[in-house]
Design a protein around this motif. Sequence first.
Motif, PDB file in Angstrom:
ATOM      1  N   UNK A   1       3.479   8.890   3.769  1.00 47.01           N
ATOM      2  CA  UNK A   1       4.619   8.659   2.887  1.00 47.01           C
ATOM      3  C   UNK A   1       4.355   7.427   2.039  1.00 47.01           C
ATOM      4  N   UNK A   2       4.877   7.458   0.828  1.00 44.76           N
ATOM      5  CA  UNK A   2       4.700   6.309  -0.052  1.00 44.76           C
ATOM      6  C   UNK A   2       5.710   5.210   0.177  1.00 44.76           C
ATOM      7  N   UNK A   3       6.740   5.459   0.977  1.00 48.85           N
ATOM      8  CA  UNK A   3       7.807   4.486   1.200  1.00 48.85           C
ATOM      9  C   UNK A   3       7.385   3.443   2.226  1.00 48.85           C
ATOM     10  N   UNK A   4       7.638   2.177   1.896  1.00 51.67           N
ATOM     11  CA  UNK A   4       7.455   1.077   2.845  1.00 51.67           C
ATOM     12  C   UNK A   4       8.836   0.623   3.291  1.00 51.67           C
ATOM     13  N   UNK A   5       9.199   0.974   4.498  1.00 55.57           N
ATOM     14  CA  UNK A   5      10.519   0.648   5.017  1.00 55.57           C
ATOM     15  C   UNK A   5      10.394  -0.337   6.165  1.00 55.57           C
ATOM     16  N   UNK A   6      11.272  -1.313   6.170  1.00 57.09           N
ATOM     17  CA  UNK A   6      11.268  -2.331   7.217  1.00 57.09           C
ATOM     18  C   UNK A   6      12.331  -2.016   8.260  1.00 57.09           C
ATOM     19  N   UNK A   7      11.977  -2.150   9.514  1.00 59.97           N
ATOM     20  CA  UNK A   7      12.906  -2.046  10.625  1.00 59.97           C
ATOM     21  C   UNK A   7      12.754  -3.301  11.460  1.00 59.97           C
ATOM     22  N   UNK A   8      13.836  -4.048  11.602  1.00 56.55           N
ATOM     23  CA  UNK A   8      13.812  -5.321  12.325  1.00 56.55           C
ATOM     24  C   UNK A   8      12.717  -6.235  11.772  1.00 56.55           C
ATOM     25  N   UNK A   9      12.634  -6.290  10.453  1.00 56.53           N
ATOM     26  CA  UNK A   9      11.697  -7.148   9.728  1.00 56.53           C
ATOM     27  C   UNK A   9      10.237  -6.794   9.989  1.00 56.53           C
TER      28      UNK A   9
ATOM     29  N   UNK B   1      -4.735  -2.542   1.356  1.00 53.26           N
ATOM     30  CA  UNK B   1      -3.757  -2.542   0.264  1.00 53.26           C
ATOM     31  C   UNK B   1      -3.119  -1.158   0.177  1.00 53.26           C
ATOM     32  N   UNK B   2      -1.829  -1.135  -0.062  1.00 51.81           N
ATOM     33  CA  UNK B   2      -1.101   0.112  -0.273  1.00 51.81           C
ATOM     34  C   UNK B   2      -0.190  -0.038  -1.484  1.00 51.81           C
ATOM     35  N   UNK B   3      -0.147   0.989  -2.287  1.00 50.24           N
ATOM     36  CA  UNK B   3       0.721   1.020  -3.466  1.00 50.24           C
ATOM     37  C   UNK B   3       1.226   2.448  -3.615  1.00 50.24           C
ATOM     38  N   UNK B   4       2.489   2.639  -3.190  1.00 47.87           N
ATOM     39  CA  UNK B   4       3.037   3.982  -3.253  1.00 47.87           C
ATOM     40  C   UNK B   4       2.349   4.961  -2.317  1.00 47.87           C
ATOM     41  N   UNK B   5       1.797   4.486  -1.219  1.00 51.23           N
ATOM     42  CA  UNK B   5       1.197   5.347  -0.219  1.00 51.23           C
ATOM     43  C   UNK B   5      -0.311   5.490  -0.312  1.00 51.23           C
ATOM     44  N   UNK B   6      -0.916   5.028  -1.398  1.00 52.94           N
ATOM     45  CA  UNK B   6      -2.370   5.077  -1.516  1.00 52.94           C
ATOM     46  C   UNK B   6      -2.915   3.662  -1.643  1.00 52.94           C
ATOM     47  N   UNK B   7      -4.187   3.495  -1.325  1.00 54.80           N
ATOM     48  CA  UNK B   7      -4.760   2.163  -1.413  1.00 54.80           C
ATOM     49  C   UNK B   7      -6.194   2.149  -0.944  1.00 54.80           C
ATOM     50  N   UNK B   8      -6.635   0.988  -0.468  1.00 55.08           N
ATOM     51  CA  UNK B   8      -8.025   0.819  -0.048  1.00 55.08           C
ATOM     52  C   UNK B   8      -8.097  -0.034   1.214  1.00 55.08           C
ATOM     53  N   UNK B   9      -9.220   0.065   1.894  1.00 54.61           N
ATOM     54  CA  UNK B   9      -9.538  -0.794   3.029  1.00 54.61           C
ATOM     55  C   UNK B   9     -10.904  -1.416   2.744  1.00 54.61           C
ATOM     56  N   UNK B  10     -10.947  -2.736   2.695  1.00 55.35           N
ATOM     57  CA  UNK B  10     -12.193  -3.439   2.391  1.00 55.35           C
ATOM     58  C   UNK B  10     -12.528  -4.407   3.514  1.00 55.35           C
ATOM     59  N   UNK B  11     -13.771  -4.902   3.506  1.00 57.89           N
ATOM     60  CA  UNK B  11     -14.221  -5.848   4.531  1.00 57.89           C
ATOM     61  C   UNK B  11     -15.443  -6.583   4.024  1.00 57.89           C
ATOM     62  N   UNK B  12     -15.688  -7.737   4.616  1.00 60.48           N
ATOM     63  CA  UNK B  12     -16.959  -8.415   4.409  1.00 60.48           C
ATOM     64  C   UNK B  12     -17.979  -7.729   5.308  1.00 60.48           C
ATOM     65  N   UNK B  13     -19.123  -7.371   4.747  1.00 58.82           N
ATOM     66  CA  UNK B  13     -20.138  -6.613   5.468  1.00 58.82           C
ATOM     67  C   UNK B  13     -21.401  -7.448   5.595  1.00 58.82           C
TER      68      UNK B  13
END
Length: 533
Positions: free
Chosen positions: A387-395, A356-368
């Motif tokens: 960077x906090x920006x999520x930019x799309x290039x060619x979708x 998950x990312x929100x403005x460049x920060x977030x978490x990584x989770x998994x089933x363990x």
Amino acid sequence: MPVRRRRSTALAAAVATATALGATALAALGGATAASAAEAPLADYELTWGIKQSYRTYVGMFGSFTASEGAGQAPGNGAFTFTDGTGTYDTTAHTVDLAFRGRLVSASAAHHFEVTLTDLRFDSGAGEITADVTTVDTSGATPTKRGDDVPLAKVAVTRTMTDMATTLTTEAGEYLGSDGYAGAAGDPLTVVKKTPPTTEPTTGPTSGPTGEPTTGEPSKEPTTDPEPTDPQTTPATREPSPTVSTSAAPSAPAPSAPATTAPTKGEIADGTLGWGVKESFRAYVVGTVAKGRVTVSGGATQAAGNGAFTFKDATGTYDTDADKLTATFKGAVNFKGHASGGTYGLDLTLSNLKATLDGGTGTLSADVNSLGTQTKSVVLADLEAKSGDLKAAQDVVTVDDVAATLTAAGAKAFGDFYRAGTALDTVDLSVALSDDARLPDGGGSDTSGGTSGGSGTAGGSTGGGTGTAGGPGSTVGGTGTTTGGSLGGGSLASTGSDIPGPALGAAAGAAGVVGAGAVYATRRRRAQGRSAE
């Protein structure tokens, strides 16, 4: 000249013999005067050498490196760099003798060793690299060992002085702590003259050989030798050409028009996540301590050389206007080691990874799943993108080199062998916003269900970093705070050796290494009641 002219005992004997045999000829030719006139001063050189990858992995598992006073270390527990090289060039023999600034300390409080390297020297005539070395058993069980100009490796010298093959010496084994290093291949060695700043006078390079780049060597570079065999007249050519890095750059942002047509929010059509978990952990699992293997399944792949993993078939949602992303990936990776009687002290599976990312920060989770106990949606790492920006290039939205830091819950998943806050491998993330969007190559070479490792397999050579990027005063490596080490490092798998001697300075340290699997299993079972759902 500030450079010391010390030599090893063997080299001194050879010089004395040659002097005795050729005394008459030297006298006729002017002897010392001719030798002195043949030497030209050198300055501003840099030496890069990793000693040996398995040694770095081992130290990163049980302790850390600290580079200072002009030395640095590359990110990802990489090679070491020593700077401000000064010395002389023999224009007759076409050899260089250089001394470098820098102090490198490898240490583990848990296993009572501290090894310090200073005054690193490269002598192309002798074909060797030397250093002043001090080895301390911090438990006090054995006396401190010091040596000046200790020959650490023989070097297969080349004219360009780049990526030169090295062979570790018997002395390297004695000081670094493993007799198995003697005669083993070390990391490649590079010695290069640093490119002068752009403010260098334009008339400087004109005195150099005609083959030099126009921005290359300053006028102080030895020019008395017209022959093109001078090994230090060419290292500047190894510097990357500016056109190499810039020629490919315009191609990435060129298709900007499709980005404006991409939807700003919706469901993800596909995606990949690249992550190595932790490079030293991968090396540990397949090394001579755990003697285990790494297995991918469910569509996940692993790069060659016990490299990083790629998880695929993403599902989730995105909102590029709000810079938010949630993506779950298919595939699993299993780490298994410390076999005993058909069971394993280490049996850890990560699956169903979610970023998950929100403005460049977030978490990584998994089933363990650890030793048969499964805990779902464990937040393994905190993420921070550049960077906090999520930019799309060619979708396609791509976010590379996302820093991943182990959480408290993640530390428990690894049996508390890592402290919360430990740097894990970086994360590469790409998601497709439409069905016809084309994702970048995931980079995995093993198919689903592939396996790497086994007893004696060298630890990972690719993947993200372990610890903090180097530089003067930097520290890289694992915590090394648990007796018996952590699961954060490798072994001497590449050399077929056992654990280096400095770690075994105290009997308690040796017992801890032997019992690492049992300790891990005990901790995991003790933690099962806390972590199980």
